[in-house]
Design a protein around this motif. Sequence first.
Motif, PDB file in Angstrom:
ATOM      1  N   ILE A 122       0.870  -1.185   0.000  1.00 30.81           N
ATOM      2  CA  ILE A 122       0.000   0.000   0.000  1.00 30.81           C
ATOM      3  C   ILE A 122       0.901   1.228   0.000  1.00 30.81           C
ATOM      4  O   ILE A 122       1.905   1.267   0.717  1.00 30.81           O
ATOM      5  N   ASP A 123       0.573   2.213  -0.826  1.00 34.67           N
ATOM      6  CA  ASP A 123       1.365   3.438  -0.851  1.00 34.67           C
ATOM      7  C   ASP A 123       0.577   4.587  -0.228  1.00 34.67           C
ATOM      8  O   ASP A 123      -0.506   4.385   0.322  1.00 34.67           O
ATOM      9  N   SER A 124       1.125   5.791  -0.335  1.00 32.16           N
ATOM     10  CA  SER A 124       0.496   6.948   0.303  1.00 32.16           C
ATOM     11  C   SER A 124      -0.886   7.248  -0.268  1.00 32.16           C
ATOM     12  O   SER A 124      -1.751   7.765   0.440  1.00 32.16           O
ATOM     13  N   THR A 125      -1.116   6.903  -1.512  1.00 32.48           N
ATOM     14  CA  THR A 125      -2.439   7.128  -2.108  1.00 32.48           C
ATOM     15  C   THR A 125      -3.473   6.254  -1.419  1.00 32.48           C
ATOM     16  O   THR A 125      -4.564   6.705  -1.067  1.00 32.48           O
ATOM     17  N   GLY A 126      -3.142   4.984  -1.218  1.00 25.31           N
ATOM     18  CA  GLY A 126      -4.039   4.059  -0.522  1.00 25.31           C
ATOM     19  C   GLY A 126      -4.290   4.484   0.910  1.00 25.31           C
ATOM     20  O   GLY A 126      -5.425   4.451   1.398  1.00 25.31           O
ATOM     21  N   ILE A 127      -3.231   4.923   1.576  1.00 31.50           N
ATOM     22  CA  ILE A 127      -3.370   5.401   2.958  1.00 31.50           C
ATOM     23  C   ILE A 127      -4.265   6.642   2.982  1.00 31.50           C
ATOM     24  O   ILE A 127      -5.117   6.790   3.849  1.00 31.50           O
ATOM     25  N   GLY A 128      -4.099   7.516   1.993  1.00 33.81           N
ATOM     26  CA  GLY A 128      -4.932   8.714   1.918  1.00 33.81           C
ATOM     27  C   GLY A 128      -6.411   8.381   1.770  1.00 33.81           C
ATOM     28  O   GLY A 128      -7.269   9.039   2.364  1.00 33.81           O
ATOM     29  N   ILE A 129      -6.721   7.345   0.997  1.00 34.91           N
ATOM     30  CA  ILE A 129      -8.120   6.935   0.842  1.00 34.91           C
ATOM     31  C   ILE A 129      -8.655   6.412   2.174  1.00 34.91           C
ATOM     32  O   ILE A 129      -9.785   6.725   2.559  1.00 34.91           O
ATOM     33  N   ILE A 130      -7.852   5.631   2.878  1.00 36.32           N
ATOM     34  CA  ILE A 130      -8.294   5.117   4.186  1.00 36.32           C
ATOM     35  C   ILE A 130      -8.534   6.267   5.156  1.00 36.32           C
ATOM     36  O   ILE A 130      -9.529   6.273   5.884  1.00 36.32           O
ATOM     37  N   VAL A 131      -7.667   7.270   5.153  1.00 32.34           N
ATOM     38  CA  VAL A 131      -7.862   8.448   6.005  1.00 32.34           C
ATOM     39  C   VAL A 131      -9.164   9.150   5.640  1.00 32.34           C
ATOM     40  O   VAL A 131      -9.953   9.541   6.514  1.00 32.34           O
ATOM     41  N   SER A 132      -9.430   9.294   4.355  1.00 34.22           N
ATOM     42  CA  SER A 132     -10.667   9.922   3.899  1.00 34.22           C
ATOM     43  C   SER A 132     -11.891   9.123   4.363  1.00 34.22           C
ATOM     44  O   SER A 132     -12.886   9.695   4.813  1.00 34.22           O
ATOM     45  N   LEU A 133     -11.803   7.799   4.281  1.00 33.50           N
ATOM     46  CA  LEU A 133     -12.899   6.942   4.750  1.00 33.50           C
ATOM     47  C   LEU A 133     -13.106   7.081   6.253  1.00 33.50           C
ATOM     48  O   LEU A 133     -14.242   7.116   6.734  1.00 33.50           O
ATOM     49  N   LEU A 134     -11.990   7.160   6.989  1.00 34.52           N
ATOM     50  CA  LEU A 134     -12.084   7.330   8.446  1.00 34.52           C
ATOM     51  C   LEU A 134     -12.794   8.634   8.796  1.00 34.52           C
ATOM     52  O   LEU A 134     -13.632   8.667   9.695  1.00 34.52           O
ATOM     53  N   LYS A 135     -12.470   9.707   8.082  1.00 34.49           N
ATOM     54  CA  LYS A 135     -13.123  10.999   8.322  1.00 34.49           C
ATOM     55  C   LYS A 135     -14.608  10.910   8.009  1.00 34.49           C
ATOM     56  O   LYS A 135     -15.444  11.447   8.749  1.00 34.49           O
ATOM     57  N   GLN A 136     -14.943  10.244   6.927  1.00 34.49           N
ATOM     58  CA  GLN A 136     -16.340  10.076   6.543  1.00 34.49           C
ATOM     59  C   GLN A 136     -17.093   9.280   7.613  1.00 34.49           C
ATOM     60  O   GLN A 136     -18.207   9.634   7.990  1.00 34.49           O
ATOM     61  N   ARG A 137     -16.487   8.218   8.113  1.00 34.39           N
ATOM     62  CA  ARG A 137     -17.130   7.383   9.127  1.00 34.39           C
ATOM     63  C   ARG A 137     -17.189   8.095  10.480  1.00 34.39           C
ATOM     64  O   ARG A 137     -18.136   7.897  11.247  1.00 34.39           O
ATOM     65  N   GLN A 138     -16.192   8.894  10.794  1.00 38.24           N
ATOM     66  CA  GLN A 138     -16.133   9.598  12.074  1.00 38.24           C
ATOM     67  C   GLN A 138     -17.326  10.529  12.235  1.00 38.24           C
ATOM     68  O   GLN A 138     -17.862  10.691  13.331  1.00 38.24           O
ATOM     69  N   ALA A 139     -17.784  11.110  11.141  1.00 39.86           N
ATOM     70  CA  ALA A 139     -18.928  12.022  11.187  1.00 39.86           C
ATOM     71  C   ALA A 139     -20.192  11.306  11.663  1.00 39.86           C
ATOM     72  O   ALA A 139     -21.077  11.919  12.245  1.00 39.86           O
ATOM     73  N   SER A 140     -20.257   9.994  11.433  1.00 39.81           N
ATOM     74  CA  SER A 140     -21.435   9.227  11.854  1.00 39.81           C
ATOM     75  C   SER A 140     -21.105   8.235  12.968  1.00 39.81           C
ATOM     76  O   SER A 140     -21.843   7.283  13.202  1.00 39.81           O
ATOM     77  N   ASP A 141     -19.981   8.451  13.657  1.00 36.64           N
ATOM     78  CA  ASP A 141     -19.520   7.578  14.741  1.00 36.64           C
ATOM     79  C   ASP A 141     -19.330   6.130  14.301  1.00 36.64           C
ATOM     80  O   ASP A 141     -19.461   5.210  15.101  1.00 36.64           O
ATOM     81  N   GLY A 142     -19.054   5.909  13.040  1.00 37.62           N
ATOM     82  CA  GLY A 142     -18.812   4.560  12.537  1.00 37.62           C
ATOM     83  C   GLY A 142     -17.321   4.268  12.520  1.00 37.62           C
ATOM     84  O   GLY A 142     -16.511   5.151  12.287  1.00 37.62           O
ATOM     85  N   GLN A 143     -16.981   3.026  12.779  1.00 35.89           N
ATOM     86  CA  GLN A 143     -15.576   2.642  12.783  1.00 35.89           C
ATOM     87  C   GLN A 143     -15.215   1.915  11.505  1.00 35.89           C
ATOM     88  O   GLN A 143     -16.084   1.431  10.783  1.00 35.89           O
ATOM     89  N   ILE A 144     -13.922   1.844  11.266  1.00 34.74           N
ATOM     90  CA  ILE A 144     -13.390   0.996  10.201  1.00 34.74           C
ATOM     91  C   ILE A 144     -12.403   0.046  10.870  1.00 34.74           C
ATOM     92  O   ILE A 144     -11.551   0.467  11.639  1.00 34.74           O
ATOM     93  N   THR A 145     -12.559  -1.222  10.566  1.00 37.57           N
ATOM     94  CA  THR A 145     -11.678  -2.234  11.117  1.00 37.57           C
ATOM     95  C   THR A 145     -10.800  -2.793  10.006  1.00 37.57           C
ATOM     96  O   THR A 145     -11.292  -3.089   8.918  1.00 37.57           O
ATOM     97  N   ALA A 146      -9.516  -2.916  10.285  1.00 36.20           N
ATOM     98  CA  ALA A 146      -8.587  -3.571   9.363  1.00 36.20           C
ATOM     99  C   ALA A 146      -8.325  -4.968   9.920  1.00 36.20           C
ATOM    100  O   ALA A 146      -7.918  -5.104  11.071  1.00 36.20           O
ATOM    101  N   GLN A 147      -8.576  -5.973   9.105  1.00 33.40           N
ATOM    102  CA  GLN A 147      -8.411  -7.353   9.532  1.00 33.40           C
ATOM    103  C   GLN A 147      -7.191  -7.981   8.861  1.00 33.40           C
ATOM    104  O   GLN A 147      -6.905  -7.693   7.716  1.00 33.40           O
ATOM    105  N   GLU A 148      -6.523  -8.870   9.585  1.00 30.13           N
ATOM    106  CA  GLU A 148      -5.419  -9.674   9.052  1.00 30.13           C
ATOM    107  C   GLU A 148      -4.362  -8.820   8.354  1.00 30.13           C
ATOM    108  O   GLU A 148      -3.979  -9.081   7.210  1.00 30.13           O
TER     109      GLU A 148
END
Length: 111
Positions: free
Chosen positions: A60-86
């Motif tokens: 995973i490079d910085s672009t992929g990490i950036g998308i995950i950060v964006s998803l985290l911000k989107q989920r944070q607004a609705s108190d939803g979590q993101i779990t990374a497995q394995e």
Amino acid sequence: MKRDTQKFHVKVLSAPEAHIVYMTGELDLGTAELFQSAVEPLAAQEGVPLKLNMRELTYIDSTGIGIIVSLLKQRQASDGQITAQEVSPKIRRLFDMTGLSQFLNVEGGGG
């Protein structure tokens, strides 16, 4: 130069109890759009946990990490979590170095 998008695959299993996104291969600038288009609609669904299974993710490079950060911000607004497995030790170390581990719920380790 056209990137080889065959090196990355996304498979989504959706159920009322969770959306699980299985990633295979390399998530980088050339494949990020595929990942983003698969997960953004899922992240927008409040009340359904989002799990990213990284067992088969080799890079995973910085672009992929950036998308995950964006998803985290989107989920944070609705108190939803993101779990990374394995998560592999190599990718986990990258998450730790970038500070992403503080915000991402990481379950288990991969090969």
